[in-house]
Design an enzyme around this catalytic site. Structure first.
Site, PDB file in Angstrom:
ATOM      1  N   HIS A 100      -1.691  25.870 -35.467  1.00 36.93           N
ATOM      2  CA  HIS A 100      -1.006  25.003 -36.435  1.00 36.93           C
ATOM      3  C   HIS A 100      -1.348  23.546 -36.153  1.00 36.93           C
ATOM      4  CE1 HIS A 100       1.623  25.878 -33.002  1.00 36.93           C
ATOM      5  NE2 HIS A 100       2.033  24.629 -33.095  1.00 36.93           N
ATOM      6  N   HIS A 102       0.459  19.862 -36.442  1.00 36.62           N
ATOM      7  CA  HIS A 102       1.691  19.103 -36.680  1.00 36.62           C
ATOM      8  C   HIS A 102       1.331  17.864 -37.500  1.00 36.62           C
ATOM      9  CE1 HIS A 102       4.281  20.903 -33.398  1.00 36.62           C
ATOM     10  NE2 HIS A 102       3.089  21.223 -32.921  1.00 36.62           N
TER      11      HIS A 102
HETATM   12  P1  5GP Z   1       3.689  23.927 -30.506  1.00 28.68           P
HETATM   13  O1  5GP Z   1       4.447  23.440 -29.297  1.00 28.68           O
HETATM   14  O2  5GP Z   1       3.275  25.352 -30.373  1.00 28.68           O
HETATM   15  O3  5GP Z   1       2.556  23.008 -30.887  1.00 28.68           O
HETATM   16  O4  5GP Z   1       4.717  23.794 -31.721  1.00 28.68           O
HETATM   17  C1  5GP Z   1       5.452  24.834 -32.253  1.00 28.68           C
HETATM   18  C2  5GP Z   1       6.405  24.237 -33.261  1.00 28.68           C
HETATM   19  O5  5GP Z   1       6.947  25.269 -34.045  1.00 28.68           O
HETATM   20  C3  5GP Z   1       7.587  23.477 -32.615  1.00 28.68           C
HETATM   21  O6  5GP Z   1       7.593  22.126 -33.068  1.00 28.68           O
HETATM   22  C4  5GP Z   1       8.796  24.268 -33.103  1.00 28.68           C
HETATM   23  O7  5GP Z   1       9.890  23.423 -33.393  1.00 28.68           O
HETATM   24  C5  5GP Z   1       8.290  24.966 -34.337  1.00 28.68           C
HETATM   25  N1  5GP Z   1       8.937  26.240 -34.613  1.00 28.68           N
HETATM   26  C6  5GP Z   1       9.144  27.241 -33.725  1.00 28.68           C
HETATM   27  N2  5GP Z   1       9.770  28.282 -34.331  1.00 28.68           N
HETATM   28  C7  5GP Z   1       9.933  27.918 -35.629  1.00 28.68           C
HETATM   29  C8  5GP Z   1      10.523  28.582 -36.760  1.00 28.68           C
HETATM   30  O8  5GP Z   1      11.009  29.721 -36.694  1.00 28.68           O
HETATM   31  N3  5GP Z   1      10.526  27.911 -37.935  1.00 28.68           N
HETATM   32  C9  5GP Z   1       9.995  26.648 -38.049  1.00 28.68           C
HETATM   33  N4  5GP Z   1      10.056  26.072 -39.262  1.00 28.68           N
HETATM   34  N5  5GP Z   1       9.438  26.000 -37.016  1.00 28.68           N
HETATM   35  C10 5GP Z   1       9.403  26.634 -35.811  1.00 28.68           C
END
Ligand code: 5GP
Ligand code: ZN
Length: 140
Positions: A100, A102
């Site tokens: 993903h 951000h």
């Molecule tokens: P990472 O740390 O992997 O780059 O970011 C994962 C992101 O996914 C985090 O910012 C977290 O808040 C978001 N996230 C995790 N679970 C969910 C979910 O069930 N729904 C949504 N909308 N965001 C999620």
């Protein structure tokens, strides 16, 4: 893919999300734990673990959607700037292993809308030229 994936469940509609963009390849939805007003995530609909795993066409499509939504954040939310962040691997703070991007709108001097703060602190210390040349040669 054997493990259940939270973002695949969102793509399938088995988990709720606040969607802001959807096309054949890409889904964008609001982050459930926003670090700033308008913080959203852009993902390929097809599961890929991280930056190394995602097909080029999906990554390119995600990048274009991220650009459009970043512009929209400036135009419609009055963001002063935008950070794009991609975390690949635990060492880089990846917690959801469905690749993903951000999109993080930034609001200068407004901690109520922007909880990220100054996380990128330029070091202003020139690196060792020999080491820079050595890693450049390995990356080129
Ligand atoms: P990472 O740390 O992997 O780059 O970011 C994962 C992101 O996914 C985090 O910012 C977290 O808040 C978001 N996230 C995790 N679970 C969910 C979910 O069930 N729904 C949504 N909308 N965001 C999620
Ligand atoms: Zn997935």
């Amino acid at each position: 893919m054997s493990e259940p994936c939270v973002f695949c469940s969102i793509v399938a509609g088995d988990l709720p999300s606040r969607r802001v963009h959807e096309d054949d390849r890409v889904l964008a939805f609001m982050d459930i734990n926003p670090i700033s007003d308008g913080h959203l995530l852009v993902i390929p609909k097809s599961h890929a673990r991280d930056l190394h795993d995602v097909p080029a066409e999906d990554l390119a499509a995600c990048a274009l959607v991220a650009q459009q939504l970043a512009t929209r954040a400036v135009d419609r939310l009055d963001a002063d700037g935008v950070n794009l962040l991609q975390c690949s691997g635990e060492a880089a703070f990846q917690t959801v292993f469905h690749v993903h991007l951000h999109v993080i709108p930034r609001y200068a001097g407004d901690p109520a809308r922007d909880r990220l703060g100054q996380q990128w602190t330029p070091v202003h210390t020139p690196g060792d030229p020999e080491r820079i040349a050595e890693v450049a040669a390995r990356l080129a």
